[in-house]
Design a protein around this motif. Structure first.
Motif, mmCIF file in Angstrom:
data_model
loop_
_atom_site.group_PDB
_atom_site.id
_atom_site.type_symbol
_atom_site.label_atom_id
_atom_site.label_comp_id
_atom_site.label_asym_id
_atom_site.label_seq_id
_atom_site.Cartn_x
_atom_site.Cartn_y
_atom_site.Cartn_z
ATOM 1 N N VAL A 98 1.005 -1.251 0.244
ATOM 2 C CA VAL A 98 0.365 0.105 -0.005
ATOM 3 C C VAL A 98 0.990 1.176 0.026
ATOM 4 O O VAL A 98 0.609 2.052 -0.892
ATOM 5 C CB VAL A 98 -0.758 0.089 1.274
ATOM 6 N N ARG A 99 1.921 1.129 0.940
ATOM 7 C CA ARG A 99 2.958 2.469 0.903
ATOM 8 C C ARG A 99 3.508 2.627 -0.488
ATOM 9 O O ARG A 99 3.805 3.630 -0.891
ATOM 10 C CB ARG A 99 3.924 2.259 1.947
ATOM 11 N N GLU A 100 3.789 1.578 -1.088
ATOM 12 C CA GLU A 100 4.647 1.682 -2.328
ATOM 13 C C GLU A 100 3.648 2.445 -3.659
ATOM 14 O O GLU A 100 3.932 2.940 -4.289
ATOM 15 C CB GLU A 100 5.035 0.208 -2.705
ATOM 16 N N ALA A 101 2.265 1.720 -3.586
ATOM 17 C CA ALA A 101 1.463 2.284 -4.374
ATOM 18 C C ALA A 101 0.925 3.849 -4.183
ATOM 19 O O ALA A 101 0.906 4.539 -5.188
ATOM 20 C CB ALA A 101 0.119 1.422 -4.256
ATOM 21 N N VAL A 102 0.994 4.334 -2.975
ATOM 22 C CA VAL A 102 0.741 5.719 -2.767
ATOM 23 C C VAL A 102 1.926 6.450 -3.110
ATOM 24 O O VAL A 102 1.931 7.457 -3.753
ATOM 25 C CB VAL A 102 0.485 5.887 -1.069
ATOM 26 N N ALA A 103 3.109 5.979 -2.772
ATOM 27 C CA ALA A 103 4.453 6.501 -2.957
ATOM 28 C C ALA A 103 4.592 6.714 -4.635
ATOM 29 O O ALA A 103 4.782 7.682 -5.179
ATOM 30 C CB ALA A 103 5.724 5.906 -2.540
ATOM 31 N N ALA A 104 4.337 5.579 -5.459
ATOM 32 C CA ALA A 104 4.245 5.705 -6.751
ATOM 33 C C ALA A 104 3.288 6.652 -7.498
ATOM 34 O O ALA A 104 3.588 7.193 -8.456
ATOM 35 C CB ALA A 104 4.092 4.078 -7.395
ATOM 36 N N PHE A 105 2.179 6.990 -6.811
ATOM 37 C CA PHE A 105 1.078 7.563 -7.384
ATOM 38 C C PHE A 105 1.573 8.996 -7.153
ATOM 39 O O PHE A 105 1.283 10.060 -7.726
ATOM 40 C CB PHE A 105 -0.457 7.334 -6.724
ATOM 41 N N ARG A 106 2.104 9.404 -5.941
ATOM 42 C CA ARG A 106 2.271 10.804 -5.709
ATOM 43 C C ARG A 106 3.819 11.027 -6.580
ATOM 44 O O ARG A 106 3.675 12.189 -6.842
ATOM 45 C CB ARG A 106 2.755 10.875 -4.117
ATOM 46 N N LEU A 107 4.656 10.143 -6.849
ATOM 47 C CA LEU A 107 5.788 10.624 -7.504
ATOM 48 C C LEU A 107 5.242 10.819 -8.927
ATOM 49 O O LEU A 107 5.746 11.694 -9.652
ATOM 50 C CB LEU A 107 6.802 9.322 -7.430
ATOM 51 N N GLY A 108 4.175 10.070 -9.537
ATOM 52 C CA GLY A 108 3.838 10.304 -10.811
ATOM 53 C C GLY A 108 3.272 11.568 -11.060
ATOM 54 O O GLY A 108 3.505 12.360 -12.004
ATOM 55 N N HIS A 109 2.544 12.198 -9.886
ATOM 56 C CA HIS A 109 1.730 13.516 -9.954
ATOM 57 C C HIS A 109 2.957 14.486 -10.091
ATOM 58 O O HIS A 109 2.870 15.568 -10.591
ATOM 59 C CB HIS A 109 0.843 13.606 -8.719
ATOM 60 N N ALA A 110 3.985 14.321 -9.170
ATOM 61 C CA ALA A 110 5.050 15.299 -9.075
ATOM 62 C C ALA A 110 5.787 15.379 -10.573
ATOM 63 O O ALA A 110 6.087 16.730 -10.977
ATOM 64 C CB ALA A 110 6.103 15.006 -7.936
ATOM 65 N N GLN A 111 5.926 14.213 -11.161
ATOM 66 C CA GLN A 111 6.668 14.287 -12.362
ATOM 67 C C GLN A 111 5.693 15.119 -13.327
ATOM 68 O O GLN A 111 6.271 15.589 -14.398
ATOM 69 C CB GLN A 111 7.000 12.823 -12.801
ATOM 70 N N ASP A 112 4.579 14.748 -13.488
ATOM 71 C CA ASP A 112 3.519 15.431 -14.183
ATOM 72 C C ASP A 112 3.749 16.897 -14.294
ATOM 73 O O ASP A 112 3.948 17.600 -15.135
ATOM 74 C CB ASP A 112 2.144 14.925 -14.326
ATOM 75 N N ALA A 113 3.601 17.391 -13.015
ATOM 76 C CA ALA A 113 3.680 18.710 -12.597
ATOM 77 C C ALA A 113 4.995 19.493 -13.308
ATOM 78 O O ALA A 113 5.086 20.676 -13.787
ATOM 79 C CB ALA A 113 3.561 19.102 -11.049
ATOM 80 N N LEU A 114 6.306 18.722 -13.062
ATOM 81 C CA LEU A 114 7.607 19.011 -13.332
ATOM 82 C C LEU A 114 7.594 19.192 -15.109
ATOM 83 O O LEU A 114 7.938 20.264 -15.662
ATOM 84 C CB LEU A 114 8.522 18.253 -12.782
ATOM 85 N N ALA A 115 6.902 18.101 -15.467
ATOM 86 C CA ALA A 115 6.909 18.294 -17.123
ATOM 87 C C ALA A 115 6.239 19.464 -17.390
ATOM 88 O O ALA A 115 6.467 19.919 -18.680
ATOM 89 C CB ALA A 115 6.551 17.049 -17.549
ATOM 90 N N LEU A 116 4.997 19.720 -16.904
ATOM 91 C CA LEU A 116 4.214 20.849 -17.382
ATOM 92 C C LEU A 116 4.965 22.285 -17.230
ATOM 93 O O LEU A 116 4.909 23.041 -17.888
ATOM 94 C CB LEU A 116 2.748 20.977 -16.437
ATOM 95 N N HIS A 117 5.644 22.195 -15.920
ATOM 96 C CA HIS A 117 6.316 23.418 -15.707
ATOM 97 C C HIS A 117 7.616 23.452 -16.750
ATOM 98 O O HIS A 117 7.886 24.903 -17.196
ATOM 99 C CB HIS A 117 7.194 23.495 -14.345
ATOM 100 N N GLU A 118 7.961 22.722 -17.173
ATOM 101 C CA GLU A 118 9.219 22.537 -18.089
ATOM 102 C C GLU A 118 8.729 23.042 -19.573
ATOM 103 O O GLU A 118 9.384 23.750 -20.026
ATOM 104 C CB GLU A 118 9.892 21.206 -18.130
#
Length: 197
Positions: A98-118
């Protein structure tokens, strides 16, 4: 019953071996409470995941039902009590997946936000000057240069130099299309970089 001397009483009260003592093996009340709060927080994080990701975890049915009920509950007190139930049910589940799934989801959102900013940063640089176009083409040679130049020209033309910044200022279609082109090119470059690792 005979009374023990103080020395005998002290020897009787001391455990022979610290490892053999059952109190040494049990976590303290504070540790247990902390673990329960962590499991409840993990249950709250499960509510942020999309339903497909939660289903992939294959959680027990009572926990899945409790999560569904928490999503439907609107009142503060009802939500609080539902979260306590979820925390209790989380004790029966291995928390690591469960921790791994939550962490992977949060990391994906952070990467999406970084890509949009770039993409936004590149768009601003491309509209501001021609040297950015050269740098972009050097970094992303697979981009259609003619289409990129056309969109940059149109976006510059759409920008109104005398307009006051803020309310009422609206960007044209070329501005949005340029952003889409940049975002797609950056996503392709990211996918290719992940394939080479």
């Amino acid at each position: 019953m005979s009374r023990l001397s103080r020395a005998q009483q002290a020897a009787h009260d001391e455990p022979l071996d610290d490892e053999a003592s059952p109190a040494a093996e049990r976590p303290s009340k504070t540790q247990l409470k902390q673990q329960m709060h962590e499991l409840q927080s993990l249950g709250e994080a499960l509510l942020t995941l999309p339903a497909a990701r939660v289903a992939a975890l294959a959680l027990p049915e009572p926990l899945q039902d409790a999560l569904d009920e928490a999503r439907r509950t609107k009142s503060f007190e009802g939500k609080r009590r539902q979260m306590q139930l979820i925390g209790k049910l989380m004790r029966q589940v291995d928390p690591q997946p469960v921790r791994e799934a939550v962490a992977a989801f949060r990391l994906g959102h952070a990467q999406d936000a970084l890509a949009l900013h770039e993409a936004e940063r590149w768009r601003a640089e491309l509209i501001a000057g021609d040297d950015a176009l050269t740098r972009w083409m050097a970094a992303h040679p697979s981009t259609d240069a003619q289409q990129l130049r056309s969109l940059v020209r149109a976006a510059r033309k759409d920008a109104v130099p005398n307009a006051a910044p803020g309310v009422g200022q609206r960007q044209g279609r070329a501005f949005r299309e340029l952003f889409q082109l940049l975002r797609e090119a950056l996503a392709r470059a990211g996918d290719q970089g992940a394939d080479h690792e």
